[in-house]
Design a protein around this motif. Structure first.
Motif, PDB file in Angstrom:
ATOM      1  N   ARG A 148       0.846  -1.195   0.000  1.00  0.00           N
ATOM      2  CA  ARG A 148       0.000   0.000   0.000  1.00  0.00           C
ATOM      3  C   ARG A 148       0.878   1.240   0.000  1.00  0.00           C
ATOM      4  N   ASN A 149       0.376   2.297  -0.644  1.00  0.00           N
ATOM      5  CA  ASN A 149       1.083   3.576  -0.703  1.00  0.00           C
ATOM      6  C   ASN A 149       0.433   4.541   0.291  1.00  0.00           C
ATOM      7  N   ILE A 150       1.167   4.912   1.318  1.00  0.00           N
ATOM      8  CA  ILE A 150       0.634   5.747   2.402  1.00  0.00           C
ATOM      9  C   ILE A 150       1.291   7.115   2.375  1.00  0.00           C
ATOM     10  N   MET A 151       0.472   8.164   2.376  1.00  0.00           N
ATOM     11  CA  MET A 151       0.975   9.533   2.440  1.00  0.00           C
ATOM     12  C   MET A 151       0.759  10.059   3.857  1.00  0.00           C
ATOM     13  N   VAL A 152       1.859  10.318   4.563  1.00  0.00           N
ATOM     14  CA  VAL A 152       1.794  10.879   5.917  1.00  0.00           C
ATOM     15  C   VAL A 152       2.132  12.358   5.822  1.00  0.00           C
ATOM     16  N   VAL A 153       1.213  13.198   6.272  1.00  0.00           N
ATOM     17  CA  VAL A 153       1.416  14.650   6.200  1.00  0.00           C
ATOM     18  C   VAL A 153       1.387  15.252   7.601  1.00  0.00           C
ATOM     19  N   ASN A 154       2.451  15.957   7.931  1.00  0.00           N
ATOM     20  CA  ASN A 154       2.510  16.696   9.190  1.00  0.00           C
ATOM     21  C   ASN A 154       2.189  18.162   8.903  1.00  0.00           C
ATOM     22  N   ILE A 155       1.132  18.672   9.525  1.00  0.00           N
ATOM     23  CA  ILE A 155       0.761  20.077   9.325  1.00  0.00           C
ATOM     24  C   ILE A 155       1.218  20.879  10.535  1.00  0.00           C
ATOM     25  N   GLY A 156       2.391  21.470  10.414  1.00  0.00           N
ATOM     26  CA  GLY A 156       2.903  22.385  11.422  1.00  0.00           C
ATOM     27  C   GLY A 156       2.903  23.785  10.845  1.00  0.00           C
ATOM     28  N   GLY A 157       3.849  24.616  11.280  1.00  0.00           N
ATOM     29  CA  GLY A 157       3.996  25.917  10.633  1.00  0.00           C
ATOM     30  C   GLY A 157       4.249  25.708   9.151  1.00  0.00           C
ATOM     31  N   ILE A 158       5.165  24.772   8.868  1.00  0.00           N
ATOM     32  CA  ILE A 158       5.420  24.287   7.512  1.00  0.00           C
ATOM     33  C   ILE A 158       4.886  22.864   7.426  1.00  0.00           C
ATOM     34  N   SER A 159       4.183  22.552   6.357  1.00  0.00           N
ATOM     35  CA  SER A 159       3.717  21.178   6.145  1.00  0.00           C
ATOM     36  C   SER A 159       4.822  20.361   5.484  1.00  0.00           C
ATOM     37  N   ASN A 160       4.941  19.090   5.875  1.00  0.00           N
ATOM     38  CA  ASN A 160       5.870  18.190   5.204  1.00  0.00           C
ATOM     39  C   ASN A 160       5.217  16.818   5.055  1.00  0.00           C
ATOM     40  N   PHE A 161       5.774  16.008   4.173  1.00  0.00           N
ATOM     41  CA  PHE A 161       5.167  14.699   3.936  1.00  0.00           C
ATOM     42  C   PHE A 161       6.220  13.598   3.914  1.00  0.00           C
ATOM     43  N   SER A 162       5.766  12.388   4.206  1.00  0.00           N
ATOM     44  CA  SER A 162       6.533  11.163   3.994  1.00  0.00           C
ATOM     45  C   SER A 162       5.658  10.251   3.145  1.00  0.00           C
ATOM     46  N   PHE A 163       6.138   9.881   1.979  1.00  0.00           N
ATOM     47  CA  PHE A 163       5.384   8.975   1.110  1.00  0.00           C
ATOM     48  C   PHE A 163       5.974   7.583   1.245  1.00  0.00           C
ATOM     49  N   LEU A 164       5.175   6.669   1.809  1.00  0.00           N
ATOM     50  CA  LEU A 164       5.621   5.319   2.120  1.00  0.00           C
ATOM     51  C   LEU A 164       5.104   4.361   1.055  1.00  0.00           C
ATOM     52  N   ILE A 165       6.012   3.858   0.243  1.00  0.00           N
ATOM     53  CA  ILE A 165       5.634   2.950  -0.846  1.00  0.00           C
ATOM     54  C   ILE A 165       5.918   1.531  -0.369  1.00  0.00           C
ATOM     55  N   GLY A 166       4.864   0.864   0.090  1.00  0.00           N
ATOM     56  CA  GLY A 166       5.046  -0.444   0.701  1.00  0.00           C
ATOM     57  C   GLY A 166       5.841  -0.306   1.992  1.00  0.00           C
ATOM     58  N   LYS A 167       6.558  -1.355   2.339  1.00  0.00           N
ATOM     59  CA  LYS A 167       7.319  -1.378   3.596  1.00  0.00           C
ATOM     60  C   LYS A 167       8.753  -0.887   3.421  1.00  0.00           C
ATOM     61  N   LYS A 168       9.230  -0.832   2.168  1.00  0.00           N
ATOM     62  CA  LYS A 168      10.664  -0.615   1.953  1.00  0.00           C
ATOM     63  C   LYS A 168      11.015   0.764   1.402  1.00  0.00           C
ATOM     64  N   LYS A 169      10.181   1.316   0.529  1.00  0.00           N
ATOM     65  CA  LYS A 169      10.548   2.563  -0.138  1.00  0.00           C
ATOM     66  C   LYS A 169       9.972   3.771   0.583  1.00  0.00           C
ATOM     67  N   LEU A 170      10.717   4.883   0.513  1.00  0.00           N
ATOM     68  CA  LEU A 170      10.377   6.077   1.276  1.00  0.00           C
ATOM     69  C   LEU A 170      10.792   7.310   0.492  1.00  0.00           C
ATOM     70  N   PHE A 171       9.909   8.310   0.451  1.00  0.00           N
ATOM     71  CA  PHE A 171      10.185   9.567  -0.242  1.00  0.00           C
ATOM     72  C   PHE A 171       9.584  10.693   0.583  1.00  0.00           C
ATOM     73  N   ALA A 172      10.285  11.815   0.748  1.00  0.00           N
ATOM     74  CA  ALA A 172       9.794  12.858   1.654  1.00  0.00           C
ATOM     75  C   ALA A 172      10.258  14.243   1.220  1.00  0.00           C
ATOM     76  N   SER A 173       9.585  15.249   1.780  1.00  0.00           N
ATOM     77  CA  SER A 173       9.958  16.643   1.507  1.00  0.00           C
ATOM     78  C   SER A 173       9.091  17.577   2.337  1.00  0.00           C
ATOM     79  N   ASP A 174       9.554  18.803   2.523  1.00  0.00           N
ATOM     80  CA  ASP A 174       8.664  19.877   2.951  1.00  0.00           C
ATOM     81  C   ASP A 174       7.732  20.204   1.796  1.00  0.00           C
ATOM     82  N   ILE A 175       6.579  20.783   2.118  1.00  0.00           N
ATOM     83  CA  ILE A 175       5.579  21.104   1.091  1.00  0.00           C
ATOM     84  C   ILE A 175       5.429  22.612   0.919  1.00  0.00           C
ATOM     85  N   GLY A 176       5.155  23.295   2.031  1.00  0.00           N
ATOM     86  CA  GLY A 176       4.887  24.731   1.991  1.00  0.00           C
ATOM     87  C   GLY A 176       4.190  25.144   3.272  1.00  0.00           C
ATOM     88  N   PRO A 177       3.584  26.314   3.307  1.00  0.00           N
ATOM     89  CA  PRO A 177       2.956  26.794   4.549  1.00  0.00           C
ATOM     90  C   PRO A 177       1.775  25.930   4.969  1.00  0.00           C
TER      91      PRO A 177
END
Length: 371
Positions: free
Chosen positions: A169-198
């Protein structure tokens, strides 16, 4: 010989400058994480304003001059003493002996974050804190990543992967703080992340300047407003929305004066528009990632804003949007838990930042150990 399991205290102070988040966990730094206690300690208004003032100076003047100033040294010591005081209070309340804590990860308040210059400065003196508490302190979490040409943020995706990843499963985890950022979890092994914006940044700043409050509690003010469509359409043309991932932002990167002209009087309509824009920025991930997203998990202070969450439900589809509470994880203590986890990885010299999360050239151990 390295221990199999560590008792670790993580302390996070976010871009909202509201206070300190404490999380005590037991972990092996690899796959096992047991949450024990979470607690929040609020800053008083005067202390918060002093931090804000110094952040402004760091972004206005030569950072080396401010870093060596008496003002910074005094505030840095006061912040460190406050952390020490709260640590003792926290441990006493939960009947935990200091000797049973293996490590304390102190992120500290970010004063300046500039990946282009390879700089990230946080309040908190780890040597002073370690000497007073007689315990290992992990701090300077972003330095090694910046040396490896990374963005220095976000650092919590490795924790997100352990807690939220699901097989096939592909899971998008988004943290909404002052700046939003995400972790994109592709299955159990792959990982991609970044800040997004305000996330909350522009909303909070507008409230502070125009409504004499720090934030739009529960999205109450924005719920009274009407969307100013022309204004939102103009914001959709902002250059940061075209940035390639991974990237990171300092809070000072986004200023309300670049979005709203002075003299506009309908504050509720403006807040309604700013709130929708924060949701819109997050929804753009679907197009930028261009990969199937099976579930969206949200954490951070932004989930308290009911207007923002309604907009996300509308833009993403209600059935796809859940809070980390669904996993029995308090969304307001995810980052403090994460830095407790990362601190143990630091002790074990395991990397916590990666080329596909911060853009660094090679995996980096996050943080230095001070004792």
């Amino acid at each position: 010989m390295k221990k199999k399991e560590y008792c670790s205290l993580g302390i996070m102070s976010g871009t909202s400058l509201d206070g300190l988040d404490f999380s005590l966990i037991k972990t092996d730094g690899i796959s096992k994480i047991q949450e024990l206690f979470n607690e929040y300690f609020k800053f008083n208004i005067k202390f918060k304003d002093e931090i804000k003032s110094l952040i402004w100076k760091f972004n206005k003047f030569d950072e080396r001059k401010i870093l060596n100033s008496e003002e910074f040294k005094v505030l840095n010591k006061r912040f460190s003493e406050l952390v020490i005081k709260k640590i003792k209070k926290f441990l006493l309340k939960h009947s935990i002996k200091m000797s049973s804590v293996d490590v304390i990860g102190v992120h500290g308040n970010t004063m300046l974050h500039n990946p282009k210059k390879g700089i990230s400065i946080q309040l908190g003196d780890p040597i002073y804190m370690s000497s007073k508490l007689n315990v290992k302190i992990v701090s300077s979490f972003r330095d090694e990543d910046l040396l490896n040409k990374g963005q220095g943020a976000p650092l919590v995706p490795i924790y997100h992967q352990i807690k939220f990843a699901e097989r096939n499963r592909n899971i998008m985890v988004v943290n909404i703080g002052g700046i939003s950022n995400f972790s994109f979890l592709i299955g159990k092994k792959k990982l991609f992340a970044s800040d997004i914006g305000p996330g909350n940044k522009l909303i909070d700043e507008y409230c502070n300047l125009n409504l004499n409050c720090d934030f739009d509690k529960d999205g109450h003010f924005s719920s009274k407003g009407v969307l100013i469509k022309d204004l939102v359409e103009s914001w959709k043309k902002k250059n940061f929305l075209k940035s390639k991932f991974p990237t990171s932002y300092d809070n000072s990167f986004f200023k309300i004066k670049d979005y709203v002209k002075t003299g506009l009087k309908n504050h509720y309509d403006i807040l309604r528009s700013l709130t929708f824009f924060s949701a819109y920025i997050i929804s753009c991930l679907s197009l930028k990632i261009n990969t199937r997203i099976d579930k969206w998990i949200f954490t951070g202070g932004g989930i308290k804003n009911h207007t923002l969450m309604k907009d996300l439900n509308f833009l993403l589809g209600k059935k796809n949007v859940v809070s980390s509470l669904s996993y029995d994880l308090d969304p307001f203590f995810i980052e403090s838990n994460a830095f407790a986890f990362i601190s143990v990885r630091t002790l074990k010299k395991l990397p916590s930042s990666f080329p596909n999360t911060t853009g660094c050239k090679r995996p980096s151990v996050s943080g230095n150990v001070y004792f």
